[in-house]
Design an enzyme around this catalytic site. Structure first.
Site, PDB file in Angstrom:
ATOM      1  N   ASP A 164      -4.509   5.278   6.095  1.00 40.08           N
ATOM      2  CA  ASP A 164      -5.061   6.352   6.992  1.00 40.08           C
ATOM      3  C   ASP A 164      -5.989   5.881   7.939  1.00 40.08           C
ATOM      4  O   ASP A 164      -5.906   5.738   9.026  1.00 40.08           O
ATOM      5  CB  ASP A 164      -5.533   7.408   5.936  1.00 40.08           C
ATOM      6  N   PHE A 179      -2.217  15.716   4.543  1.00 39.96           N
ATOM      7  CA  PHE A 179      -2.695  15.361   3.069  1.00 39.96           C
ATOM      8  C   PHE A 179      -1.343  15.308   2.465  1.00 39.96           C
ATOM      9  O   PHE A 179      -0.469  16.425   2.102  1.00 39.96           O
ATOM     10  CB  PHE A 179      -3.598  15.975   2.663  1.00 39.96           C
ATOM     11  N   ARG A 182       1.565  12.357  -8.809  1.00 40.17           N
ATOM     12  CA  ARG A 182       2.093  10.926  -8.690  1.00 40.17           C
ATOM     13  C   ARG A 182       3.526  10.774  -8.932  1.00 40.17           C
ATOM     14  O   ARG A 182       4.134   9.813  -8.592  1.00 40.17           O
ATOM     15  CB  ARG A 182       1.322   9.884  -9.385  1.00 40.17           C
ATOM     16  N   GLU A 196       0.776  -1.056   0.230  1.00 40.54           N
ATOM     17  CA  GLU A 196      -0.064   0.149   0.170  1.00 40.54           C
ATOM     18  C   GLU A 196       0.802   1.183   0.039  1.00 40.54           C
ATOM     19  O   GLU A 196       2.062   1.291   0.626  1.00 40.54           O
ATOM     20  CB  GLU A 196      -0.858  -0.059   1.382  1.00 40.54           C
ATOM     21  N   ASP A 197       0.365   2.467  -0.334  1.00 40.80           N
ATOM     22  CA  ASP A 197       0.987   3.713  -0.277  1.00 40.80           C
ATOM     23  C   ASP A 197       1.075   4.246   0.910  1.00 40.80           C
ATOM     24  O   ASP A 197       1.866   4.503   1.689  1.00 40.80           O
ATOM     25  CB  ASP A 197       0.386   4.608  -1.683  1.00 40.80           C
TER      26      ASP A 197
END
Ligand code: 5GP
Length: 182
Positions: A104, A155, A168, A100-101
């Site tokens: 959260d 964020f 990205r 996963e990036d």
């Protein structure tokens, strides 16, 4: 509107990312020697992390991808997760690491763990580049096996992470500061 890179402050430089990912690769190499390893990348955010991480793992391995939708192009989580693209191959009997990036709320990972566990992998682990524990919602506390960096509740964009599809390709992770009126 195309968001401006002027609003992005570097949080993790390219060098910091490289160094940490090499260490994670070494850890995975030590732990998975002799196993039948498959890395499952979650599109699109984990694309850069997965391709760098796999090169840091000195073992035979396979990769596959899943695509989910959770955020709808903005900066707030919708909380609902939908499978957009499934794996190409069976993971039955494989030692799987979900890549996963960022974690959260934890809802995406909870969904992934539940979904992939039904497919009878030999083992199921999680690797995330970033962990934002301040965002976690009740009932979505999951064990993270490999974590790149634990970060505060900003964020972030770059190195695979987007804002409305942009950013990205930034080679670093940065904090995005929205305009006052957005
Ligand atoms: P969760 O389900 O844990 O709330 O969110 C997981 C997904 O939300 C990530 O895979 C990522 O796509 C998106 N996400 C969560 N936090 C951020 C963030 O700070 N920046 C970006 N660009 N995406 C995020």
């Amino acid at each position: 509107m195309i968001p401006s890179v002027d609003r992005v402050d570097v949080l993790l430089s390219q060098d910091e990312l490289n160094e940490r990912i090499s260490a994670l690769g070494a850890e995975i190499t030590a732990r998975y020697r002799g196993r039948d390893l498959t890395l499952v990348g979650i599109l699109k955010g984990s694309a850069l992390f997965l391709t760098d991480l796999m090169r840091a793992i000195a073992l035979p391995l396979q990769i596959d991808f899943l695509e989910l939708s959770s955020y709808k192009g903005g900066m707030a989580s919708t909380g609902s997760v939908r499978l957009v693209k499934d794996l190409t191959h069976s993971i039955e009997g494989k030692d799987v690491i979900i890549v996963e990036d960022i974690v959260d709320t934890g809802l995406t990972l909870r969904y992934l763990l539940q979904t992939l566990a039904t497919r009878k992998p030999a083992s199921l682990a999680t690797a995330t580049l970033l962990d934002k524990p301040s965002g976690r919602v009740e009932g979505a506390d999951c064990d993270l096996d490999f974590v790149g960096f634990t970060i505060p509740g900003h964020f972030v964009v770059g190195y695979g992470l987007d804002l409305a599809g942009y950013f990205r390709n930034l080679p670093y992770v940065g904090i995005y500061h929205p305009e006052e009126d957005s």
